[in-house]
Design a protein around this motif. Sequence first.
Motif, PDB file in Angstrom:
ATOM      1  N   VAL B  23      51.921  60.773  -5.027  1.00 52.86           N
ATOM      2  CA  VAL B  23      51.183  61.644  -5.947  1.00 52.86           C
ATOM      3  C   VAL B  23      50.921  63.004  -5.298  1.00 52.86           C
ATOM      4  O   VAL B  23      51.065  64.053  -5.943  1.00 52.86           O
ATOM      5  N   ASN B  26      54.112  64.924  -5.586  1.00 56.17           N
ATOM      6  CA  ASN B  26      54.309  65.386  -6.973  1.00 56.17           C
ATOM      7  C   ASN B  26      53.443  66.585  -7.321  1.00 56.17           C
ATOM      8  O   ASN B  26      53.821  67.422  -8.132  1.00 56.17           O
ATOM      9  N   GLN B  27      52.233  66.586  -6.751  1.00 55.67           N
ATOM     10  CA  GLN B  27      51.236  67.585  -7.151  1.00 55.67           C
ATOM     11  C   GLN B  27      51.209  68.788  -6.195  1.00 55.67           C
ATOM     12  O   GLN B  27      50.381  69.678  -6.370  1.00 55.67           O
ATOM     13  N   LYS B  34      44.861  73.966  -8.653  1.00 58.86           N
ATOM     14  CA  LYS B  34      43.694  73.158  -9.009  1.00 58.86           C
ATOM     15  C   LYS B  34      42.539  73.353  -8.023  1.00 58.86           C
ATOM     16  O   LYS B  34      41.387  73.334  -8.396  1.00 58.86           O
ATOM     17  N   GLU B 131      36.038  56.607  -5.754  1.00 60.27           N
ATOM     18  CA  GLU B 131      36.408  56.321  -7.145  1.00 60.27           C
ATOM     19  C   GLU B 131      37.371  55.138  -7.242  1.00 60.27           C
ATOM     20  O   GLU B 131      37.272  54.311  -8.149  1.00 60.27           O
ATOM     21  N   GLY B 137      42.391  53.035 -11.356  1.00 60.46           N
ATOM     22  CA  GLY B 137      42.576  54.377 -11.893  1.00 60.46           C
ATOM     23  C   GLY B 137      41.516  54.803 -12.893  1.00 60.46           C
ATOM     24  O   GLY B 137      41.438  55.977 -13.258  1.00 60.46           O
ATOM     25  N   LEU B 306      50.185  53.456  -8.353  1.00 65.41           N
ATOM     26  CA  LEU B 306      49.939  54.803  -8.869  1.00 65.41           C
ATOM     27  C   LEU B 306      48.562  54.974  -9.517  1.00 65.41           C
ATOM     28  O   LEU B 306      47.907  55.991  -9.288  1.00 65.41           O
ATOM     29  N   PRO B 307      48.086  54.008 -10.340  1.00 64.67           N
ATOM     30  CA  PRO B 307      46.736  54.186 -10.884  1.00 64.67           C
ATOM     31  C   PRO B 307      45.674  54.328  -9.781  1.00 64.67           C
ATOM     32  O   PRO B 307      44.787  55.181  -9.872  1.00 64.67           O
ATOM     33  N   ALA B 309      46.204  55.397  -6.772  1.00 64.39           N
ATOM     34  CA  ALA B 309      46.442  56.705  -6.153  1.00 64.39           C
ATOM     35  C   ALA B 309      45.882  57.830  -7.013  1.00 64.39           C
ATOM     36  O   ALA B 309      45.399  58.846  -6.500  1.00 64.39           O
ATOM     37  N   SER B 310      45.918  57.665  -8.325  1.00 61.37           N
ATOM     38  CA  SER B 310      45.335  58.673  -9.234  1.00 61.37           C
ATOM     39  C   SER B 310      43.869  58.906  -8.888  1.00 61.37           C
ATOM     40  O   SER B 310      43.406  60.048  -8.806  1.00 61.37           O
ATOM     41  N   VAL B 313      43.576  60.499  -5.208  1.00 59.31           N
ATOM     42  CA  VAL B 313      43.924  61.928  -5.147  1.00 59.31           C
ATOM     43  C   VAL B 313      42.925  62.759  -5.966  1.00 59.31           C
ATOM     44  O   VAL B 313      42.618  63.893  -5.611  1.00 59.31           O
ATOM     45  N   GLY B 314      42.378  62.177  -7.046  1.00 60.91           N
ATOM     46  CA  GLY B 314      41.293  62.856  -7.769  1.00 60.91           C
ATOM     47  C   GLY B 314      40.126  63.154  -6.833  1.00 60.91           C
ATOM     48  O   GLY B 314      39.560  64.247  -6.847  1.00 60.91           O
ATOM     49  N   ILE B 317      41.055  65.967  -4.457  1.00 55.46           N
ATOM     50  CA  ILE B 317      40.949  67.265  -5.136  1.00 55.46           C
ATOM     51  C   ILE B 317      39.486  67.708  -5.193  1.00 55.46           C
ATOM     52  O   ILE B 317      39.152  68.862  -4.919  1.00 55.46           O
ATOM     53  N   ASP B 318      38.609  66.761  -5.521  1.00 56.27           N
ATOM     54  CA  ASP B 318      37.193  67.107  -5.628  1.00 56.27           C
ATOM     55  C   ASP B 318      36.623  67.546  -4.283  1.00 56.27           C
ATOM     56  O   ASP B 318      35.896  68.540  -4.197  1.00 56.27           O
TER      57      ASP B 318
END
Lengths: 431, 431
Positions: B23, B26-27, B34, B131, B137, B306-307, B309-310, B313-314, B317-318
């Motif tokens: 992820v 990808n991002q 972001k 989280e 996810g 992946l869920p 990891a979502s 990675v969220g 980002i925060d």
Amino acid sequence: MESKVIKIALLGLGNVGTGVYKVLENQKDLLVKKIGSQVEIKKILVRDKNKKRSDIVNSELITDNWQEIIQDEEIQIIVEVMGGIEPAKTYILEALEAGKNVVTANKDLLAEYGKDLLNMASLHNKDLAFEASVAGGIPIVRPLKQCLAANNIYEIMGIINGTTNYILTKMTYENLDFDKALEEAKKLGYAEADPTADIEGYDAARKIAILASLAFQSRVSFKDVYVEGITKISTADIEYARELGYVIKLVGIARNVNDNIETRVHPMFLPKDHPLASVNDSFNAVFVRGDAVGEAMFFGRGAGELPTASAVVGDIIDIGRNIIHHSTGRISCTCYNNLNIHPISEVETSYYLRMKVKDKPGVMASIASVFGNHDVSLASVIQKHRTQGKAEIVIVTDIVKEKYLQDALQIIKGLSIIEEISAVIRVGDKN
Amino acid sequence: MESKVIKIALLGLGNVGTGVYKVLENQKDLLVKKIGSQVEIKKILVRDKNKKRSDIVNSELITDNWQEIIQDEEIQIIVEVMGGIEPAKTYILEALEAGKNVVTANKDLLAEYGKDLLNMASLHNKDLAFEASVAGGIPIVRPLKQCLAANNIYEIMGIINGTTNYILTKMTYENLDFDKALEEAKKLGYAEADPTADIEGYDAARKIAILASLAFQSRVSFKDVYVEGITKISTADIEYARELGYVIKLVGIARNVNDNIETRVHPMFLPKDHPLASVNDSFNAVFVRGDAVGEAMFFGRGAGELPTASAVVGDIIDIGRNIIHHSTGRISCTCYNNLNIHPISEVETSYYLRMKVKDKPGVMASIASVFGNHDVSLASVIQKHRTQGKAEIVIVTDIVKEKYLQDALQIIKGLSIIEEISAVIRVGDKN
């Protein structure tokens, strides 16, 4: 961490404003623990100072003079819950310019002028929070900006208007017709005296515009959204939907198709095992597909005094934390893309069609051949109710580009064997 | 806003670690937009450096030496996805002490040592984000800490274990028995070779402990949770549930009853129109009741590369946004209460009971009188399958305190007319 009082002003003291007042009162002592600071309403702006109000509101806070608020340097957060475009827009812009943070529940304003407002917030490094503008109490704005920020989101579908969902639920499970269901919704206070914005889909369109902007990081406005309401949905369609394994819902859809954005609000046949299909009554839900998270759904109350206040006060708490940590403006406008908007004619979906025809040999063949000539392939054709020389035909098409379907329907309408095209409703994919 | 590269280290490169790597790849370009900064994996800690790994991972990043990471001042975020208590706990504490922020998906660790970890984060003004530790996810930790922060939450109910939900779904809709359904879950990779933690409810108990701590702002640990798994659920119970208008789900429940916290994980009869009742297969969902928001539900994938990891990675980002805005530690531990934990004996609910009895006159009267003597009132009693001098009795009680029910069952078990108490399953309220 400083210990001080964060002072806020409420603009508007209707339903939502009163809810915000109540929730802030309830949470008074807890906010010190949650934010590290007290939160105090210093002023409440109303149009008519002399109107009789709830006893719970401290009347000394009430003013009809915006200057008393905008010029008060102690006020750090403006909570706009008055609704409508003006004067809300001017007040919010002035507040941000004056270095105040803003919480708003105003979907009309955001769906039309979101860009201007968010730019102004960025420019002054202030927060503009708007969780309450979509789906009331349901957390969806912050999850899209933060929790799901690691995703490329490619679809959002929402039941984001409680009034129409209540009406369709009554039509589906109690066999009421549209007028009767609308009447019940009015009686319960779910529909306003003039229900146009709800039943014609405009309210949902504003919300899907905001959701699309968040999901695809590209500005989508109300005018970009194709809109159809639910006024033409008949009990016959509801019955056929059931027979075919679907329920009819008013759905807001936003899709990113190869970096073209589609946004639309219209009634839809949803497969009965779709997570949105069991969202009934006045409940709302937003369904999201992303490349990492897969499928996620957020469900709850999309309106109402306290649910909406839950979202507004959640935003106040978040901004309060930013004020204490000197980090306002930490998440500003996330629309860094500039994607193309697809017109409805380019959208690809399947369709349910219901038409009245003359009951004679060759009718099916004529209709099928028009569809064939327009590259519309048919998944099922059922002839029903053959009486007095007339018949009803129910057709479900395969996935086809809207413009081809519309071209075909134009020609079919002109055929002498066709009495009426009674319904054209888009159909959601079965998984 | 500074423009720089935020460097992170991954601890662990299993399923979730690989997902996080993917992820982030990808991002890569989007993260600059972001967060306002690039995010770069500088090191990946593994146990065995020589193990063959996915080609997508840059092998130069891999190390088996924790000191290389903890002593690297450039690394600002540690992402712990190795699982288990040790050495994860030591690493996280050392990282926070060294002034690094931490993202973890480790429910075992949080449910047992959450307090120590969060205290350490507060002390150093750093972020500890988790989280991914509950419901994969699905955004639920941040919604509870932020979006719903204006609420007094009084109930959380969750389907928070995908393995058991898959098994119960198969048992309910395909009439498989438990063993057969477990076998299928193993084949699909939903259940591990040793499925104990899932099927006995321990995994769900860890998650409900974390959710309860967040919801009630008071520390709840794994050991505070009453746990019952699904191994004793039979197809007979599933069938009776259906007959009575329920479905059986493994539910994690946390309630605040007059500032006493109840937390428990057990199979439950859920009314078939409860929003959680239609959450099937390996999907998870968390249902929340709060004083302002009313009812809200969060639905999605509770596990998977992946869920999960979502969510991880969220969090990255925060924290990245906090680093850029110098506001790490902006939301620290929210457990400012210290509420009492209610034992299961004090919990009030209704019960479904199934028992085998001798089929003779007076049986019903004897059973009913024992219940009556213990203040257990019965909502329904049905006698079934009367053959060869034996009968099956199915009872649903009204709401009663667990200890009264257990006392009554103790006595009933001793009655000579009772062959077996086959099932005792708690029943959720119909609205």
